[in-house]
Design a protein around this motif. Structure first.
Motif, PDB file in Angstrom:
ATOM      1  N   ARG A 286       0.819  -1.211   0.000  1.00 24.71           N
ATOM      2  CA  ARG A 286       0.000   0.000   0.000  1.00 24.71           C
ATOM      3  C   ARG A 286       0.853   1.261   0.000  1.00 24.71           C
ATOM      4  NH1 ARG A 286      -5.330  -1.296   0.638  1.00 24.71           N
ATOM      5  NH2 ARG A 286      -5.475   0.626  -0.593  1.00 24.71           N
ATOM      6  N   PHE A 287       2.033   1.195   0.645  1.00 25.60           N
ATOM      7  CA  PHE A 287       2.967   2.324   0.644  1.00 25.60           C
ATOM      8  C   PHE A 287       4.347   1.759   0.968  1.00 25.60           C
ATOM      9  CE2 PHE A 287       5.305   5.991   1.907  1.00 25.60           C
ATOM     10  CZ  PHE A 287       4.686   7.095   1.332  1.00 25.60           C
ATOM     11  N   VAL A 288       5.312   1.992   0.085  1.00 21.49           N
ATOM     12  CA  VAL A 288       6.651   1.423   0.254  1.00 21.49           C
ATOM     13  C   VAL A 288       7.546   2.494   0.886  1.00 21.49           C
ATOM     14  CG1 VAL A 288       8.536   0.180  -0.835  1.00 21.49           C
ATOM     15  CG2 VAL A 288       6.238   0.079  -1.827  1.00 21.49           C
ATOM     16  N   ALA A 289       7.763   2.390   2.177  1.00 23.45           N
ATOM     17  CA  ALA A 289       8.484   3.437   2.908  1.00 23.45           C
ATOM     18  C   ALA A 289       9.997   3.232   2.910  1.00 23.45           C
ATOM     19  CB  ALA A 289       7.977   3.519   4.345  1.00 23.45           C
ATOM     20  N   GLU A 290      10.466   2.037   2.562  1.00 29.74           N
ATOM     21  CA  GLU A 290      11.907   1.794   2.383  1.00 29.74           C
ATOM     22  C   GLU A 290      12.103   0.669   1.378  1.00 29.74           C
ATOM     23  OE1 GLU A 290      14.566   0.971   5.566  1.00 29.74           O
ATOM     24  OE2 GLU A 290      13.949   2.700   6.770  1.00 29.74           O
ATOM     25  N   PHE A 291      13.014   0.884   0.455  1.00 34.21           N
ATOM     26  CA  PHE A 291      13.538  -0.152  -0.427  1.00 34.21           C
ATOM     27  C   PHE A 291      14.754   0.460  -1.102  1.00 34.21           C
ATOM     28  CE2 PHE A 291      11.364   2.530  -3.320  1.00 34.21           C
ATOM     29  CZ  PHE A 291      11.862   2.309  -4.584  1.00 34.21           C
ATOM     30  N   GLY A 292      15.665  -0.383  -1.565  1.00 40.02           N
ATOM     31  CA  GLY A 292      16.822   0.191  -2.227  1.00 40.02           C
ATOM     32  C   GLY A 292      17.848  -0.848  -2.615  1.00 40.02           C
ATOM     33  N   TRP A 293      18.884  -0.364  -3.293  1.00 42.79           N
ATOM     34  CA  TRP A 293      19.951  -1.214  -3.823  1.00 42.79           C
ATOM     35  C   TRP A 293      21.254  -0.421  -3.757  1.00 42.79           C
ATOM     36  CZ3 TRP A 293      18.550  -6.102  -5.612  1.00 42.79           C
ATOM     37  CH2 TRP A 293      19.594  -6.880  -6.122  1.00 42.79           C
ATOM     38  N   GLN A 294      22.330  -1.105  -3.446  1.00 50.51           N
ATOM     39  CA  GLN A 294      23.615  -0.434  -3.277  1.00 50.51           C
ATOM     40  C   GLN A 294      24.357  -0.221  -4.592  1.00 50.51           C
ATOM     41  OE1 GLN A 294      26.685  -1.893  -0.759  1.00 50.51           O
ATOM     42  NE2 GLN A 294      25.780  -1.059   1.092  1.00 50.51           N
ATOM     43  N   ALA A 295      25.300   0.732  -4.538  1.00 53.49           N
ATOM     44  CA  ALA A 295      26.308   0.920  -5.590  1.00 53.49           C
ATOM     45  C   ALA A 295      27.451   1.733  -4.989  1.00 53.49           C
ATOM     46  CB  ALA A 295      25.724   1.653  -6.799  1.00 53.49           C
ATOM     47  N   PRO A 296      28.640   1.615  -5.568  1.00 56.49           N
ATOM     48  CA  PRO A 296      29.753   2.435  -5.088  1.00 56.49           C
ATOM     49  C   PRO A 296      29.562   3.890  -5.473  1.00 56.49           C
ATOM     50  CG  PRO A 296      30.407   1.173  -7.018  1.00 56.49           C
ATOM     51  CD  PRO A 296      29.036   0.702  -6.645  1.00 56.49           C
ATOM     52  N   PRO A 297      30.292   4.792  -4.811  1.00 57.08           N
ATOM     53  CA  PRO A 297      30.230   6.204  -5.184  1.00 57.08           C
ATOM     54  C   PRO A 297      30.967   6.461  -6.485  1.00 57.08           C
ATOM     55  CG  PRO A 297      31.850   5.882  -3.452  1.00 57.08           C
ATOM     56  CD  PRO A 297      31.184   4.549  -3.669  1.00 57.08           C
ATOM     57  N   ALA A 298      30.945   7.724  -6.909  1.00 62.95           N
ATOM     58  CA  ALA A 298      31.643   8.111  -8.136  1.00 62.95           C
ATOM     59  C   ALA A 298      33.142   7.858  -7.993  1.00 62.95           C
ATOM     60  CB  ALA A 298      31.398   9.587  -8.438  1.00 62.95           C
ATOM     61  N   LEU A 299      33.799   7.649  -9.131  1.00 64.87           N
ATOM     62  CA  LEU A 299      35.228   7.345  -9.112  1.00 64.87           C
ATOM     63  C   LEU A 299      36.020   8.482  -8.477  1.00 64.87           C
ATOM     64  CD1 LEU A 299      37.409   5.285  -9.963  1.00 64.87           C
ATOM     65  CD2 LEU A 299      37.703   6.644 -12.040  1.00 64.87           C
ATOM     66  N   ALA A 300      35.700   9.729  -8.787  1.00 63.67           N
ATOM     67  CA  ALA A 300      36.443  10.853  -8.205  1.00 63.67           C
ATOM     68  C   ALA A 300      36.297  10.873  -6.698  1.00 63.67           C
ATOM     69  CB  ALA A 300      35.968  12.172  -8.813  1.00 63.67           C
ATOM     70  N   THR A 301      35.148  10.479  -6.189  1.00 59.58           N
ATOM     71  CA  THR A 301      34.949  10.395  -4.743  1.00 59.58           C
ATOM     72  C   THR A 301      35.844   9.314  -4.156  1.00 59.58           C
ATOM     73  OG1 THR A 301      32.689  11.203  -4.948  1.00 59.58           O
ATOM     74  CG2 THR A 301      33.236   9.971  -2.950  1.00 59.58           C
TER      75      THR A 301
END
Length: 821
Positions: A493-508
């Motif tokens: 009915r309402f998705v209050a959390e979901f997600g997927w990881q990735a590394p930061p930008a190369l310069a970071t």
């Protein structure tokens, strides 16, 4: 009239019997960094080298001298982190044990050495735990025993940097007769009339006791006043036909100055000013055939919430300036986000955060600060929790952007599913806060806003706290154990959390891990990956769709970012297509507090990941989607705009070489704030399991693609495309992708002022998920486009700011796309 003296200068930090210059607001870590005593905890593995700082006690000292003709002088601390003993001229003023409260002490006529001694947060937590007993949590740190930013103790995206210090302003307030102690504006709208009920409380001196005072309130050209002799009064104003405040994308954000003045026989004693907005907000939790809804209704209009979760933008929160808040939240607005959830393991943010949300039309869902742990309800914590809640409800309630108070993050779910109940054996764990104390405080102080006991929460113990059919839901089986295709298996009915990881930008990464030969499992990369089995989950996520690269960090880095964007995009596309059954998505997470591999769309240096560009696409008012279905792909036309959307969608069945097999033009229409779903005609569907056919839908500049098999099984041709670079002179502007040039936040040099270029890519083959990583051209460079899929003969123009004079060869080296398996 009250006089105020800021006490930000002249402080010293006592360290090993020496005094170091101290900056207030600030903290021990920022002062030690400025003095060169500790290295940057965000660089390399320095986090472990500075762990000792959080384990020690620290003292701040200054000479307090003041001379005032007023009857009373108060010393006010807007934020003390956390357990502190305050003395003046060697005599105690008081003790504090809550980072999230304001503290006030009477120092009338008193001068001398002012000392604020901070105990180690670990020692404070141990002392409280000895009184309350042990409680479970999800990390081996004692954050639930001290009213302090929980993620100071580390999280699955954050470092363990346990701070201490005066993290918010310190001042002297000189006043006579009376001062304004508290103002609660209750703002409502009824039948085109705005109502403002100003509940005023004052504090008086001895000479002011019982004295008739006048309170005056003014808003939108209307004013009223009242004479009173007690400790407060109520002022009521009506504003005919006020302009309404709306979430972005639904209307404007008009704000009105509300002024309150306290007078004694015509003389001004004190003033208070805030900006307010007229709007109504409720949560529609109506039961229906599918369960129990959870829909934001603003000014009577149901809203699909396009949200993100917000964590503290720096683990040293005193470093977050109003300009940095503005820049980060502008990035959210640019991604078509309209709701920001302030997560319960962080802080009640500075007023500058909520001011920016008011102006940008970003609804704020505010957690009370409880996260992922069982919290004791005994003293000394219970009194602190109540005082903290009262402080912050009153402070934040003028902001029209604030639309929801939420009791906690995942604690009701944790009690049911994380094996807490047997170990607690009847001990308190926070339920009394979430279902008792906090809703009573909100009902008493801020009855104009809804409250929910937690996230996730199904509305009562009659249902599992994380039941997809009732209330709010957190979706973490995907990422932790399942592929992102499983998002399509349910419609919460309402998705209050979901997600997927990735590394930061190369310069970071280059800034945070200087000199390191980068690899997914290199020492610095592993240290800047805090999630349990984080790299394992990243690799499994890649391997489900692509050949996992070996000894090719650049390829791995690109594919990890592609999978993150695709995963979050797949979830939002699916759930948006089921509006109004599903009434919102809140991505975990928007920002980072340091350079780290995480779920964020904006990395720890403020650089945009491809996910940010994907959010801008899938959160746009109009979204074209091809969704897998039991009988073949379904075309979804999602229209969250205020106008009907009628268009002609060109559907093309293509082979892997880009040649047309069949195509058709399909007229579609979706009413305002609605979704239309249409099965793709059978003759245009790729054959099930085909590795050589795919489907493309185009309409009004929008594109959706559907491939029937994972990328590693599809017969991609080797990508061939031409690249040319065209200079585009731009006026000078701030360095860095977030408009900030603060320390460690993209202050890499003049590249951000070096003009701009257009990168023009002409495809000769199918080119899937083309990505220009602009920071490879210059640390401050920013591209205006994320992942692109081009067909043979198509041309794409990518604007890159911050890298004037770049050559085509350098651009080509910064371009990545899906390659044949």
């Amino acid at each position: 009239m009250k006089d105020v003296t800021q006490l930000h200068d002249g402080w010293s930090l006592r360290h090993d019997d020496t005094l170091l210059p101290a900056r207030v607001p600030g903290c021990v870590h920022t002062d030690l960094l400025a003095a060169g005593v500790i290295p940057d905890p965000y660089v390399g593995q320095n986090e472990t080298a500075i762990a000792w700082v959080g384990e020690q006690a620290w003292s701040y000292v200054t000479d307090l001298a003041h001379d005032s003709a007023h009857e009373r002088t108060d010393l006010v601390f807007d934020g003390l982190d956390t357990a502190a003993a305050i003395t003046l001229a060697g005599e105690p003023l008081g003790r504090t044990r809550n980072m999230h409260r304001t503290h006030r002490f009477d120092v009338t006529g008193r001068t001398g050495t002012l000392e604020v001694r901070f105990a180690s947060a670990y020692d404070e937590a141990a002392a409280v735990r000895a009184v309350t007993g042990e409680r479970p949590n999800v990390y081996p740190e004692p954050f639930q025993y001290v009213r302090k930013m929980a993620c100071s103790f580390g999280w699955d995206w954050g470092p363990t940097v346990v701070t201490a210090g005066m993290w918010r302003p310190v001042r002297l307030e000189h006043w006579s007769t009376a001062r304004i102690d508290r103002v609660r504006p209750l703002v409502t709208v009824d039948d085109a009339t705005g109502h403002v009920e100003v509940r005023l409380r004052v504090e008086r001196t001895g000479s002011g006791a019982g004295r008739p005072l006048t309170a005056r309130a003014t808003v939108a050209g209307r004013d009223t006043e009242a004479v009173f002799t007690g400790d407060g009064t109520v002022l009521r104003l009506e504003v005919p036909e006020p302009r309404l405040w709306w979430p972005r994308g639904h209307g404007g954000q008009p704000l009105y100055d509300l002024d309150v003045t306290l007078l004694d026989d015509g003389a001004v004693l004190d003033t208070w000013r805030r900006r307010i907005g007229f709007r109504t907000v409720e949560i529609d939790r109506t039961a229906d055939a599918h369960g129990t809804g959870f829909t934001f209704v603003v000014n009577g209009v149901p809203v699909f919430a396009r949200g993100v979760n917000w964590i503290p933008d720096d683990v040293l929160p005193s470093r977050v300036t109003p300009e940095r808040y503005r820049a980060r939240l502008a990035q959210a607005a640019d991604a078509n986000i309209d709701l920001v959830r302030v997560w319960g393991g962080g802080i009640y943010e500075d007023d500058a955060f909520y001011d920016a949300c008011d102006e940008l039309g970003l609804m704020v869902w505010q957690d009370f600060l409880f996260a992922c742990a069982a919290y004791p309800e005994e003293q000394p914590l219970r009194g602190e929790v109540e005082a903290e809640a009262r402080d912050n409800v009153v402070r934040l309630m003028p902001h029209p952007s604030l639309v929801l108070w939420n009791g906690n993050n995942e604690n009701l779910w944790g009690f049911r599913d994380w094996d807490w109940e047997p170990g607690l054996a009847g001990d308190s764990w926070g339920e009394g806060y979430y279902l008792g104390l906090l809703p009573r405080i909100v009902a008493e102080l801020d009855p104009t806003r809804p409250y929910t006991a937690g996230s996730p929460w199904s509305g009562s113990w009659d249902h599992h706290p994380n039941d997809t059919r009732h209330g709010t839901h957190h979706s973490w089986e995907v990422w932790n154990r399942q592929d992102y295709a499983e998002y399509r298996a349910s419609v919460p009915r309402f998705v209050a959390e979901f997600g997927w990881q990735a590394p930061p930008a190369l310069a970071t990464l280059r800034r945070a891990l200087p000199g390191e030969e980068l690899a997914p499992d290199s020492p610095g990369m592993l240290h800047h990956q805090k999630a349990e089995d984080g790299n394992g989950k990243l690799n499994r996520g890649i391997a489900r769709h692509f050949r996992l690269p070996e000894d090719d960090f650049d390829r791995w880095h690109y594919l990890a970012q592609v999978v993150q964007a695709r995963a979050v995009g797949a979830g939002i596309e699916h759930w948006r297509a089921h509006w109004p059954l599903c009434a919102g998505t809140v991505v975990w997470q928007f920002n980072d507090c340091w350079p780290v591999s995480s779920w964020a769309a904006v990395d720890g240096d403020g650089r945009l990941k491809p996910l940010h560009h994907e959010l801008r696409r899938v959160y746009a008012d109009r979204l074209l989607t091809l969704l897998p279905g039991e009988d073949g792909p379904v075309l979804a036309v999602d229209n969250q705009s205020a106008e009907p959307w009628r268009t002609a969608v060109t559907l093309r069945l293509l082979d892997a070489d880009g040649g047309a097999v069949r195509e058709a033009v399909v007229p579609v229409g979706a009413a305002a704030r609605s979704v239309a779903r249409t099965p793709v005609p059978e003759e245009l569907r790729p054959a099930p399991g085909s590795s050589k056919e795919f489907l493309v839908a185009d309409a009004d500049g929008l594109r959706a693609v559907h491939f029937p098999v994972p990328d590693k099984e599809f017969a991609y041709p080797p990508a061939r495309y031409d690249v040319r670079v065209e200079d585009v002179p731009l006026p000078d502007g701030p360095d860095g992708p977030d408009g900030s040039d603060g320390p460690g936040r993209n202050s890499d040099g003049p590249d951000g002022r070096a003009g701009a270029v257009d990168v023009v890519v002409t495809a000769h083959t199918l080119v899937r998920d083309l990505l220009l990583q602009a920071d490879r051209l210059a640390p401050g460079a920013v591209a205006d486009t994320g992942l692109l899929t081009l067909l043979p003969g198509e041309e794409a123009r990518i604007r890159v700011t911050g890298c004037g004079g770049v050559e085509a060869a350098a651009v080509r080296a910064a371009l990545f796309s899906v390659d044949p398996a």
